[in-house]
Motif scaffolding. Structure first.
Motif, PDB file in Angstrom:
ATOM      1  N   SER A   5      68.858 -46.847  54.462  1.00  0.00           N
ATOM      2  CA  SER A   5      68.858 -47.771  53.256  1.00  0.00           C
ATOM      3  C   SER A   5      68.772 -46.639  52.747  1.00  0.00           C
ATOM      4  CB  SER A   5      68.138 -48.765  53.143  1.00  0.00           C
ATOM      5  OG  SER A   5      66.281 -48.299  53.010  1.00  0.00           O
ATOM      6  N   SER A   6      67.919 -45.616  52.601  1.00  0.00           N
ATOM      7  CA  SER A   6      67.438 -44.160  51.589  1.00  0.00           C
ATOM      8  C   SER A   6      67.640 -42.997  52.391  1.00  0.00           C
ATOM      9  CB  SER A   6      66.591 -44.703  50.943  1.00  0.00           C
ATOM     10  OG  SER A   6      65.676 -44.990  51.608  1.00  0.00           O
ATOM     11  N   LEU A  28      57.396 -33.512  38.682  1.00  0.00           N
ATOM     12  CA  LEU A  28      58.340 -34.126  39.143  1.00  0.00           C
ATOM     13  C   LEU A  28      58.140 -35.886  38.368  1.00  0.00           C
ATOM     14  CD1 LEU A  28      60.114 -33.401  42.558  1.00  0.00           C
ATOM     15  CD2 LEU A  28      60.929 -33.242  40.351  1.00  0.00           C
ATOM     16  N   CYS A  29      56.428 -35.488  37.990  1.00  0.00           N
ATOM     17  CA  CYS A  29      55.388 -36.405  37.914  1.00  0.00           C
ATOM     18  C   CYS A  29      55.580 -37.754  38.734  1.00  0.00           C
ATOM     19  CB  CYS A  29      56.339 -37.495  36.170  1.00  0.00           C
ATOM     20  SG  CYS A  29      56.327 -36.594  34.774  1.00  0.00           S
ATOM     21  N   CYS A  30      55.569 -37.220  39.273  1.00  0.00           N
ATOM     22  CA  CYS A  30      55.510 -38.198  41.544  1.00  0.00           C
ATOM     23  C   CYS A  30      54.271 -38.391  42.402  1.00  0.00           C
ATOM     24  CB  CYS A  30      55.964 -37.396  42.046  1.00  0.00           C
ATOM     25  SG  CYS A  30      56.316 -38.178  43.980  1.00  0.00           S
ATOM     26  N   SER A  49      63.804 -40.889  47.658  1.00  0.00           N
ATOM     27  CA  SER A  49      64.997 -41.219  46.451  1.00  0.00           C
ATOM     28  C   SER A  49      66.357 -40.611  47.072  1.00  0.00           C
ATOM     29  CB  SER A  49      64.723 -39.905  45.503  1.00  0.00           C
ATOM     30  OG  SER A  49      64.985 -39.843  44.813  1.00  0.00           O
ATOM     31  N   ASP A  50      67.870 -41.577  46.527  1.00  0.00           N
ATOM     32  CA  ASP A  50      68.529 -41.235  46.967  1.00  0.00           C
ATOM     33  C   ASP A  50      69.243 -40.283  46.306  1.00  0.00           C
ATOM     34  OD1 ASP A  50      68.827 -42.530  49.309  1.00  0.00           O
ATOM     35  OD2 ASP A  50      69.446 -44.561  48.021  1.00  0.00           O
ATOM     36  N   THR A  51      68.120 -40.150  44.932  1.00  0.00           N
ATOM     37  CA  THR A  51      69.611 -40.104  43.647  1.00  0.00           C
ATOM     38  C   THR A  51      69.212 -38.789  43.620  1.00  0.00           C
ATOM     39  OG1 THR A  51      68.731 -41.638  41.772  1.00  0.00           O
ATOM     40  CG2 THR A  51      69.447 -38.820  40.994  1.00  0.00           C
ATOM     41  N   LEU A  52      67.726 -37.974  44.102  1.00  0.00           N
ATOM     42  CA  LEU A  52      67.262 -36.718  44.251  1.00  0.00           C
ATOM     43  C   LEU A  52      67.401 -36.153  45.475  1.00  0.00           C
ATOM     44  CD1 LEU A  52      65.149 -33.777  43.753  1.00  0.00           C
ATOM     45  CD2 LEU A  52      63.122 -34.968  45.119  1.00  0.00           C
ATOM     46  N   CYS A  53      68.255 -36.548  46.586  1.00  0.00           N
ATOM     47  CA  CYS A  53      68.511 -36.299  48.012  1.00  0.00           C
ATOM     48  C   CYS A  53      70.403 -36.032  47.495  1.00  0.00           C
ATOM     49  CB  CYS A  53      68.324 -36.970  48.970  1.00  0.00           C
ATOM     50  SG  CYS A  53      66.674 -36.860  49.488  1.00  0.00           S
ATOM     51  N   THR A  58      74.411 -31.699  46.481  1.00  0.00           N
ATOM     52  CA  THR A  58      75.907 -31.388  45.878  1.00  0.00           C
ATOM     53  C   THR A  58      75.645 -30.164  45.401  1.00  0.00           C
ATOM     54  OG1 THR A  58      74.539 -32.051  43.811  1.00  0.00           O
ATOM     55  CG2 THR A  58      76.673 -33.755  44.805  1.00  0.00           C
ATOM     56  N   HIS A  59      73.727 -29.554  45.572  1.00  0.00           N
ATOM     57  CA  HIS A  59      73.737 -27.640  45.204  1.00  0.00           C
ATOM     58  C   HIS A  59      73.541 -27.209  46.941  1.00  0.00           C
ATOM     59  CE1 HIS A  59      73.423 -28.213  41.213  1.00  0.00           C
ATOM     60  NE2 HIS A  59      72.771 -29.282  41.211  1.00  0.00           N
ATOM     61  N   GLY A  60      73.941 -27.966  47.855  1.00  0.00           N
ATOM     62  CA  GLY A  60      74.125 -27.021  48.648  1.00  0.00           C
ATOM     63  C   GLY A  60      72.914 -27.402  50.041  1.00  0.00           C
TER      64      GLY A  60
END
Length: 167
Positions: A5-6, A28-30, A49-53, A58-60
């Motif tokens: 799922s993630s 990252l305020c994590c 995090s799907d967004t971060l991954c 996309t950056h390789g």
């Protein structure tokens, strides 16, 4: 790492570099916790995090170090630093003893194209043996065990590599 799922990003660093993970957490305020491994003397940060991954992909960045191409545009000046960085992450100096015989080897492991690139670069620059890239347990590895090859590679990595990275 991709689960059902993630997606999760895991970064492990040796204990003396834990400040880098602390800095990343701060940026990252994590609120994630760092996990210490006494066996390896490392700290690991895991971020789900799907967004971060997806952004990193996309950056390789490659999932599980797969499908990587050989690096493009690594200049001769940067090659020692690149090779040293790769060695620090996925290289090994190993000594084994069997009775009275002691064997040492230097190895690099990872995707076939990158390992072949490193092998070809070292063969070209240092005239070390053109050893075969072998597949072991789903990864590729190249090893050198001749004393002269090990000395040449160590000199290349630890004499030439750091000078570029310290600029």
């Amino acid at each position: 790492f991709e689960s059902d799922s993630s997606k999760r990003l895991c970064i492990s660093l040796i204990a003396q570099d834990v400040y880098l993970l602390d800095l990343l957490l701060s940026e990252l305020c994590c609120n994630n916790s760092l996990v210490y491994s006494e066996r390896d003397d490392t700290f690991t940060l895991a971020i789900t995090s799907d967004t971060l991954c997806n952004m990193l992909i996309t950056h390789g960045m490659a999932i599980h170090k797969q499908n990587r191409e050989a690096p493009l545009g690594v200049s001769d000046e940067m090659l020692p630093a690149f090779t040293r960085g790769y060695f620090d992450g996925d290289g090994c100096i190993c000594t084994r003893s069997s009775g009275k015989c002691i064997r040492t080897d230097v190895s690099f492991c990872g995707p076939h194209k990158i390992i072949s690139f490193i092998r070809d670069s070292l063969v070209s620059k240092l005239c070390v043996a053109n050893n075969i890239v072998r597949s072991e347990n789903g990864t590729h590895i190249v090893r050198w065990s001749a004393k002269d090859d090990i000395i040449s590679i160590a000199d290349y990595l630890y004499t030439h590599g750091p000078s570029v990275t310290m600029r």
